[in-house]
Design an enzyme around this catalytic site. Sequence first.
Site, short mmCIF file in Angstrom:
data_model
loop_
_atom_site.label_atom_id
_atom_site.label_comp_id
_atom_site.label_asym_id
_atom_site.label_seq_id
_atom_site.Cartn_x
_atom_site.Cartn_y
_atom_site.Cartn_z
N ALA A 270 80.52 5.78 24.28
CA ALA A 270 79.54 4.69 24.23
C ALA A 270 79.57 3.91 25.53
O ALA A 270 80.59 3.86 26.22
CB ALA A 270 79.83 3.76 23.06
N ASP A 271 78.45 3.30 25.83
CA ASP A 271 78.36 2.39 26.96
C ASP A 271 77.41 1.28 26.59
O ASP A 271 76.40 1.51 25.90
CB ASP A 271 77.88 3.11 28.23
CG ASP A 271 78.03 2.24 29.47
OD1 ASP A 271 79.12 1.66 29.65
OD2 ASP A 271 77.07 2.14 30.24
N THR A 272 77.71 0.08 27.03
CA THR A 272 76.87 -1.09 26.77
C THR A 272 76.72 -1.87 28.06
O THR A 272 77.69 -2.13 28.75
CB THR A 272 77.50 -1.99 25.68
OG1 THR A 272 77.60 -1.24 24.47
CG2 THR A 272 76.67 -3.24 25.44
#
Length: 190
Positions: free
Chosen positions: A69-71
């Site tokens: 995941a990346d935010t």
Amino acid sequence: MLYLASQSPRRRQLLDMAGVHFEPVEIDVPEVRAPGERPEVYVSRVAREKARAGLLTLPDASAAVVLGADTEVVLDNEVFGKPGDAEHAARMLRRLSGRTHQVISGVWCVGRGREEHALNITQVKFEELTDAQIAAYVASGECMGKAGAYAIQGRAAAFVPHIAGSYSSVMGLPLFETLELLRAFGIGPA
């Protein structure tokens, strides 16, 4: 078996809160936006690279699923990333002050011969911040290591009168979308 390709304590906390069992895997993926790359494409690409890198670390990945995941915080098409120091954090907060920005989270599940993904875009409105509020928040240290220099689950919650979208995504992992992906791989809460 589910593996989480992330060092983020917030992602671990969110998966724990959802009752999902996982093992963390250590990865090192450069987070560099290519020239002209749209923010949502960048975030999704980095999340996919994290998941793929995590899969490569496993000695036997035949039955494994790796979650990456990346935010990122985005304002005016600029990806803010994490502040390098306190001055950088203060500049970010001044730019976010009184405006609505996007928090974009990309999630990828990768297994042998299969990849699935989801993207969440949440709108976050910040109140107009005073210099004193910014200075106090930066001095707290909470801003460091956080995309956009703030943690909505911490003191910065007081800066946010409104969000449209996923609160958990702003924390770092859109749980609804993540759990949908995991169900597609036959993984659910315990």
